[in-house]
Design a protein around this motif. Structure first.
Motif, mmCIF file in Angstrom:
data_model
loop_
_atom_site.group_PDB
_atom_site.id
_atom_site.type_symbol
_atom_site.label_atom_id
_atom_site.label_comp_id
_atom_site.label_asym_id
_atom_site.label_seq_id
_atom_site.Cartn_x
_atom_site.Cartn_y
_atom_site.Cartn_z
ATOM 1 N N ASN A 223 6.131 -5.160 7.351
ATOM 2 C CA ASN A 223 7.436 -5.158 6.530
ATOM 3 C C ASN A 223 7.313 -6.563 5.690
ATOM 4 O O ASN A 223 8.257 -7.518 6.006
ATOM 5 N N SER A 224 6.654 -6.665 4.670
ATOM 6 C CA SER A 224 6.618 -7.791 3.865
ATOM 7 C C SER A 224 6.669 -7.426 2.418
ATOM 8 O O SER A 224 6.615 -6.555 1.980
ATOM 9 N N TYR A 225 6.608 -8.649 1.591
ATOM 10 C CA TYR A 225 6.758 -8.707 -0.033
ATOM 11 C C TYR A 225 5.629 -8.134 -0.592
ATOM 12 O O TYR A 225 4.383 -8.595 0.033
ATOM 13 N N LYS A 226 5.576 -7.019 -1.367
ATOM 14 C CA LYS A 226 4.500 -6.705 -2.169
ATOM 15 C C LYS A 226 4.454 -7.365 -3.604
ATOM 16 O O LYS A 226 5.455 -7.170 -4.271
ATOM 17 N N GLN B 228 3.780 -7.924 -7.614
ATOM 18 C CA GLN B 228 4.085 -7.141 -8.736
ATOM 19 C C GLN B 228 2.465 -6.263 -9.196
ATOM 20 O O GLN B 228 1.440 -7.187 -8.988
ATOM 21 N N GLN C 237 -0.237 -6.361 -0.402
ATOM 22 C CA GLN C 237 0.753 -6.736 0.327
ATOM 23 C C GLN C 237 0.637 -8.069 0.897
ATOM 24 O O GLN C 237 -0.609 -8.400 1.377
ATOM 25 N N VAL D 272 4.759 -13.009 3.877
ATOM 26 C CA VAL D 272 6.000 -13.460 3.248
ATOM 27 C C VAL D 272 6.878 -12.079 3.963
ATOM 28 O O VAL D 272 7.236 -10.977 3.369
ATOM 29 N N ILE E 23 9.598 -9.725 5.012
ATOM 30 C CA ILE E 23 11.173 -9.338 4.387
ATOM 31 C C ILE E 23 11.802 -8.850 5.730
ATOM 32 O O ILE E 23 11.756 -7.778 6.377
ATOM 33 N N GLN F 69 18.022 -8.782 4.295
ATOM 34 C CA GLN F 69 16.895 -8.770 3.540
ATOM 35 C C GLN F 69 16.592 -10.535 2.963
ATOM 36 O O GLN F 69 16.416 -10.779 1.852
ATOM 37 N N LEU G 212 14.024 -13.602 3.096
ATOM 38 C CA LEU G 212 12.553 -13.596 2.981
ATOM 39 C C LEU G 212 12.209 -15.041 3.687
ATOM 40 O O LEU G 212 12.981 -15.937 3.648
ATOM 41 N N GLN H 144 14.403 -0.172 6.165
ATOM 42 C CA GLN H 144 13.355 0.277 5.563
ATOM 43 C C GLN H 144 13.003 1.556 6.142
ATOM 44 O O GLN H 144 13.081 2.033 7.162
#
Length: 684
Positions: free
Chosen positions: A441-444, A446, A453, A457, A459, A477, A479, A636
């Motif tokens: 469950n992490s930042y993707k 752009q 992924q 980092v 989330i 949420q 980070l 999520q």
């Protein structure tokens, strides 16, 4: 008579009902109540706001500057501000008042200018086109000769926090002193038996203390009341050492040399159950004899102690000298960290190798050190915690060396960071592991950056944040970035409470050992059976035992001690004299510019501010800061479930509504036929 008959008849019911409604409304103008059913009591004043207003010692005025006919959505803000200030007014004492300034008049414009208020530009839609307009949307708070502004109130988020902290900052120590109904006890303790050692300056002790208290009283409305208490027994001297951290002075009995006596000396400021100790000591001199130390600039030290005792806006120490993040660096340092906290706290740099920790300072921040702390510095930190101070530590497990930043080619190197702090923190119940916590469950990133992924980092949704603790309650949420696992030790301190504030999700794993690389192309999640939850931020709060058995000796101190054979002195505090707090996170990135917004509105910035508030004893401020902030996020969910939910909301609900309508129609038709059939039988 006809009127009385009319009132007695049923025809007057409507008139009487109208009269009752009017009377109820008239009574309700002054007698009313309301119930706030929102989570977090978003529309009720917090206790800290009520207490701040109730204890005002001098007149404070809030002047409201809002233009008329504001466009949506700003038109509701003015009403909210006035309602909020009426809440303050209802619980405040006679020193609080607020006024609405008509900024449309010439006099109101002059008043706005005298308070330093400025107009702002807002846009609205009128006559089918965008229109710009300069309006006033702010307030000014005046207290004594000081004025502070909140010039741009464009929303209701965190407004109570802004007003309360601004008032608290204006009041400061002087306001708090003026509001006190009781004197601050200033207690001078000393053992008369010390006079036999011909200690330099000892015979002037009471006079020096009286003069210093007089100077501080002249600046603070006579708030201090000095009382001299003589310590006549060994047991009392030992007790004061345990209670206030006074020095323990030991000497042999002249008649019976095998018997050891205890003596002490010290000054303490006490208000209720709170106290601050002003250190004094008896130190051996290099060429023999003893001298009283800690009495130079005694008035300044008492003033510092008074500020730390009364003020909620005490300065925060920021430790430097070991490669910590630079407070003045906007790009990669902690300039943003200072910005988001400067509304309430002054962040001061402190070098433990050169400076003593000021008496008014109750919190130290250590953020991202790279070099080792020496024994003297570790001892200063330890004794600060033993004195009841709060320690906030953001430790990185590795130092990242990127050759590309030096114009060279090659992959980043990850060098283990060895500061010596981890051993100290273990004594307080917390251990920072040398690893990285990765999370599905992490930042993707752009799409323009590859859409990868970024497992380092995570989330952290609401379920990963402790909702029972003020620091992390109501957040969502948050980070983290390049964070290590932070664990409570297996055998925690007996008198301390260990609380995990932040966890990863339950789909996390560790990167550790020799193969450390945060390149997204080299990260692959393990199987589901190897995924679990890891703690990322931990609080230890309570009374601790010192990491050191005694104070480290310097060469000069050892020489002086060797020359003094008839008395030994120690200021070492072996057990906390009051509850301390240690908050540890396994990354310094959470306080860096990548995750903090300068306005202090994002969840990460709120988390950092909450940490400092809690560490400084302002434990209710985190709860009012999050009022009105939309920090709660959806949980999520699987993409297929989200697609189903979206389709059901767009098509399923209308279909169900149509089916429900058909069902109701058919049931009514059936009932109509049953009734029709029943009456047709009766006619026969």
């Amino acid at each position: 008579m006809k009127f009385l008959n009319y009132l007695a008849s049923d025809r007057s019911n409507r008139l009487l009902l109208l009269i009752v409604i009017i009377l109820i409304n008239l009574v309700s103008l002054n007698m009313f109540f309301r119930v706030d059913l929102t989570e977090g009591d978003n529309f009720s004043l917090s206790e800290v706001s009520k207490q701040t207003i109730r204890t005002l010692g001098e007149p404070l005025t809030v002047s409201v500057f809002f233009s008329r006919d504001l466009p949506a959505p700003y038109n509701s803000v003015s009403r909210y501000v006035k309602d909020l200030l009426s809440e303050y007014d209802s619980v405040g004492n006679s020193n609080f008042k607020y006024q609405i300034v008509d900024v449309e008049s010439e006099e109101g414009m002059d008043t706005a200018g005298s308070y330093g208020m400025r107009s702002i530009q807002v846009q609205s839609i009128g006559s089918d086109e965008f229109q710009s307009r300069n309006v006033y949307m702010g307030l000014a708070i005046s207290y004594a000769s000081s004025v502070e502004q909140i010039p741009e109130i464009t929303g209701t988020e965190g407004l109570e926090y802004q007003i309360t902290t601004t008032i608290s900052r204006l009041i400061g120590t002087v306001g708090a002193a003026a509001a006190l109904s009781d004197k601050v006890e200033t207690l001078l303790y000393y053992s008369p038996s010390l006079a036999e050692f011909n200690i330099k300056g000892f015979d002037q002790l009471e006079g020096l203390a009286g003069e210093a208290v007089g100077v501080v009283n002249g600046e603070n409305n006579g708030i201090l009341e000095l009382e001299v208490r003589k310590v006549d027994s060994d047991a009392q001297a030992a007790s004061l050492m345990e209670q206030y951290g006074f020095p323990r002075l030991s000497y042999k009995d002249k008649v019976n040399p095998e018997r050891i006596h205890e003596a002490t000396i010290g000054l303490v400021l006490q208000l209720g159950d709170r106290f601050t100790t002003v250190p004094m000591d008896i130190a051996p001199q290099l060429f023999g004899g003893y001298a009283l130390t800690g009495v130079s600039n005694l008035d300044a030290k008492i003033g510092e102690a008074l500020e730390g005792l009364l003020s909620e806006n005490t300065p925060v120490g920021y430790v430097i000298g070991h490669g910590e993040r630079d407070l003045n660096d906007q790009q990669s340092g902690d300039a943003v960290f200072r910005t988001v906290n400067e509304s309430l706290y002054e962040i001061r740099e402190i070098n433990l190798a050169e400076d003593e920790i000021p008496l008014e300072m109750s919190t130290l921040v250590i953020n991202g050190p790279k070099a080792a702390y020496d024994e003297k510095e570790l001892y200063a930190l330890d004794q600060f915690v033993m004195g009841g101070g709060s320690l906030v530590v953001f430790l990185d497990p590795y130092q990242v060396i990127d050759p590309r930043q030096m114009g060279q080619q090659g992959a980043p190197m990850y060098l283990p960071v060895n500061t010596g702090l981890n051993d100290l923190l273990k004594k307080y119940g917390i251990e920072v592991k040398r690893n990285y916590v990765l999370d599905k469950n992490s930042y993707k990133a752009q799409p323009e950056y590859g859409g990868m992924q970024l497992y380092h980092v995570p989330i952290l949704a609401k379920e990963s944040l402790n909702q029972d603790h003020p620091i992390s309650k109501n957040l969502g949420q948050v980070l983290f970035l390049s964070a290590a696992e932070v664990l409570p030790v297996e055998t925690p301190p007996a008198e301390a409470d260990i609380t995990v504030l932040v966890n990863s999700s339950d789909e996390a794993w560790l990167m550790e050992g020799d193969r450390v690389d945060l390149n997204p192309n080299t990260m692959y999640p393990p199987g589901d059976s190897d995924l679990k939850q890891f703690p990322l931020m931990v609080l230890s709060e309570g009374r601790f035992t010192s990491f050191f058995d005694e104070e480290p000796k310097t060469e000069d101190a050892e020489t002086a001690a060797a020359a003094a054979t008839d008395m030994s002195a120690s200021r070492h505090i072996q057990r906390s004299i009051r509850r301390g707090k240690v908050i540890v996170a396994g990354t310094s990135e959470i306080a860096g510019p990548q995750l903090l917004d300068p306005q202090g509105r994002g969840p990460n910035a709120v988390l950092i501010q909450n940490i400092l508030d809690y560490a400084n004893g302002n434990e209710e401020l985190p709860l009012i800061r999050s009022k009105g902030f939309n920090l709660n996020s959806l949980g999520q969910t699987d993409p297929k479930y989200r697609m189903f939910a979206k389709g059901f909301a767009m098509a399923g609900l209308p279909v169900l509504t149509i089916l429900a309508g058909i069902l109701v129609w058919r049931l009514r038709e059936r009932r109509r036929k049953v009734v029709q059939k029943m009456f047709s039988r009766n006619e026969q």
